[in-house]
Design a protein around this motif. Structure first.
Motif, mmCIF file in Angstrom:
data_model
loop_
_atom_site.group_PDB
_atom_site.id
_atom_site.type_symbol
_atom_site.label_atom_id
_atom_site.label_comp_id
_atom_site.label_asym_id
_atom_site.label_seq_id
_atom_site.Cartn_x
_atom_site.Cartn_y
_atom_site.Cartn_z
ATOM 1 N N THR A 59 0.846 -1.201 0.000
ATOM 2 C CA THR A 59 0.000 0.000 0.000
ATOM 3 C C THR A 59 0.881 1.251 0.000
ATOM 4 N N VAL A 61 1.024 5.363 0.433
ATOM 5 C CA VAL A 61 0.297 6.524 0.943
ATOM 6 C C VAL A 61 1.195 7.748 0.771
ATOM 7 N N ALA A 62 0.658 8.780 0.120
ATOM 8 C CA ALA A 62 1.465 9.964 -0.189
ATOM 9 C C ALA A 62 0.921 11.190 0.522
ATOM 10 N N PRO A 66 -2.367 12.692 4.840
ATOM 11 C CA PRO A 66 -2.923 11.364 4.533
ATOM 12 C C PRO A 66 -2.178 10.232 5.236
ATOM 13 N N TYR A 70 -3.801 7.882 8.048
ATOM 14 C CA TYR A 70 -3.779 6.444 7.743
ATOM 15 C C TYR A 70 -3.182 5.651 8.914
ATOM 16 N N ALA A 91 -11.799 17.943 15.261
ATOM 17 C CA ALA A 91 -11.844 19.130 14.387
ATOM 18 C C ALA A 91 -10.831 20.172 14.855
ATOM 19 N N ARG A 94 -7.405 18.991 13.871
ATOM 20 C CA ARG A 94 -7.173 19.184 12.426
ATOM 21 C C ARG A 94 -7.040 20.660 12.064
ATOM 22 N N LEU B 65 -10.941 21.249 5.092
ATOM 23 C CA LEU B 65 -10.743 19.830 5.340
ATOM 24 C C LEU B 65 -11.215 19.428 6.743
ATOM 25 N N PRO B 66 -10.858 20.196 7.786
ATOM 26 C CA PRO B 66 -11.423 19.869 9.111
ATOM 27 C C PRO B 66 -12.955 19.839 9.104
ATOM 28 N N GLU B 69 -14.117 16.619 7.167
ATOM 29 C CA GLU B 69 -13.867 15.418 7.983
ATOM 30 C C GLU B 69 -14.858 15.372 9.154
ATOM 31 N N GLU B 73 -17.812 12.628 10.012
ATOM 32 C CA GLU B 73 -17.881 11.902 11.291
ATOM 33 C C GLU B 73 -19.253 12.018 11.954
ATOM 34 N N ALA B 88 -6.751 2.164 3.206
ATOM 35 C CA ALA B 88 -5.975 2.458 1.991
ATOM 36 C C ALA B 88 -6.792 3.317 1.027
ATOM 37 N N ARG B 90 -9.223 5.379 1.914
ATOM 38 C CA ARG B 90 -9.334 6.711 2.532
ATOM 39 C C ARG B 90 -8.040 7.498 2.305
ATOM 40 N N ALA B 91 -6.904 6.799 2.338
ATOM 41 C CA ALA B 91 -5.616 7.459 2.086
ATOM 42 C C ALA B 91 -5.567 7.994 0.654
ATOM 43 N N ARG B 94 -7.730 11.067 0.484
ATOM 44 C CA ARG B 94 -7.045 12.207 1.111
ATOM 45 C C ARG B 94 -5.855 12.695 0.283
ATOM 46 N N ARG B 95 -5.171 11.776 -0.413
ATOM 47 C CA ARG B 95 -4.076 12.202 -1.295
ATOM 48 C C ARG B 95 -4.616 13.148 -2.366
ATOM 49 N N ASN B 98 -5.772 16.505 -1.083
ATOM 50 C CA ASN B 98 -4.565 17.285 -0.933
ATOM 51 C C ASN B 98 -4.100 17.835 -2.282
ATOM 52 N N TRP B 99 -4.100 16.971 -3.287
ATOM 53 C CA TRP B 99 -3.665 17.356 -4.638
ATOM 54 C C TRP B 99 -4.493 18.552 -5.138
ATOM 55 N N GLN B 102 -4.760 21.648 -2.369
ATOM 56 C CA GLN B 102 -3.522 22.400 -2.093
ATOM 57 C C GLN B 102 -2.733 22.688 -3.372
#
Lengths: 224, 224
Positions: A59, A61-62, A66, A70, A91, A94, B65-66, B69, B73, B88, B90-91, B94-95, B98-99, B102
């Motif tokens: 797996t 993860v980047a 994240p 993870y 919250a 984060r 993002l906060p 998320e 929840e 995996a 979820r990662a 989130r990647r 982020n891409w 950001q």
């Protein structure tokens, strides 16, 4: 084995290392020269950025956040919930992860690191003194904010140590490596950072010494 | 009532609106002139940035993002898990959050919005044509990346619609409002965006019309 692709003076990579240490997860670091844009690395992360974590099962993860989210999911420790347990508390963690990982990074760390380090190691000319001055000037209000928060709470995001402390401390840790933190003027932030430094999870970072760029004497000192 | 402090052409605020719509959560928007640094708003978010969500019970959550998320929840929908369910997956969500939230924002949206909109509304002089040219040039590879991903998966992060789609689409939605997306050259990205536009959650965004700055005709058109 778990592999962490990283740079030594990257606050994002350091945050991942501290999370692994807090959770006692084994990992091996691999220094990635991201600017070489190695095809094998681009296949792991097309953004060509560190940190990237490759798990024993393959797996990938980047990205710092994240990866930290993870690791919190796959290796949750009820005695040390790094994001907290209730939604409102998570919250707040984060929010501060965002504050230090994005805002502080943009206003302070990136200015100082890219001018002092990237230019040095990549031969990109002289540091821009205006950028360095701006980064140093921006640092003060953030250190005051740390003092403001920790006068009202035990740790940055509340009564418990969290990912917010880790992200803030790893940003500051890189600046401290460059001797860019005027600790004598910021006692509140220093008290908080002293508590972070004394955690076993932080020891590997304090032992870092980059060839050709040793840290200042107080860097690893718990009484600084 | 739940209040969302926002700007109209902020991708971050739009992402929160879409998440609320997907979860059928009631909310009321309040436009915050963040540059006025209203003390009551600074008390909600010392970073002086939108979005900020204030819950009916008074809980304050700051940052896109906060907030997303947090909403995932407190209002998790098993039929539409916006972050996925396995670590995996979820990662990967989130990647890509982020891409687009950001990297894309920094390389494209912020350049175009700050030059075209912030300067216009805040009277900060003429747009910098170099910045606009750079933003437009950077857009292409990102649209190609969307096509690359959606040729291999149904949605950006996998087989399921996720927060990654929402964050990417709300960035692009703001650019499309300014008529800055050359859709005829990017068919793959257009097919994906057409699917997003047809979702009921996106309709309120397509109905937006800023006084003095109406959107182009195709902006709300599902067949563009």
């Amino acid at each position: 084995m778990r592999f962490l692709y990283q740079h030594w003076l990257s606050p994002d990579c350091r945050a991942v290392r501290v999370v692994c240490e807090e959770k006692r997860l084994d990992y091996e670091v691999r220094v990635e020269k991201t600017w070489e844009r190695r095809p094998e690395f681009l296949a792991l992360n097309p953004a060509a950025e560190v940190p990237v974590l490759v798990e024993p099962d393959g797996t990938v993860v980047a990205g710092a956040l994240p990866i930290c989210e993870y690791l919190e999911e796959i290796a949750f420790d009820a005695d040390l919930p790094l994001l907290g347990t209730a939604p409102a508390g998570r919250a707040e963690v984060r929010r501060l992860v965002n504050w230090f990982g994005q805002k502080f990074a943009r206003e302070v760390t990136t200015l100082l690191l890219s001018e002092k380090i990237d230019k040095l190691f990549m031969g990109r000319g002289e540091p821009d003194s205006d950028a360095i001055r701006a980064g140093k000037k921006n640092l003060g209000p953030h250190l005051d904010y740390i003092a403001f928060l920790t006068e009202r709470r035990r740790w940055l995001a509340g009564e418990h140590y969290s990912l917010a402390d880790i992200v803030a401390a790893t940003q500051i840790c890189c600046l401290d490596y460059l001797d860019d933190v005027p600790w004598d003027k910021y006692e509140g932030a220093r008290d908080w950072y002293a508590r972070i430094k004394s955690r076993p999870s932080f020891r590997p970072l304090l032992a870092d010494s980059i060839p050709g760029l040793p840290p200042p004497k107080h860097y690893a000192d718990l009484d600084f």
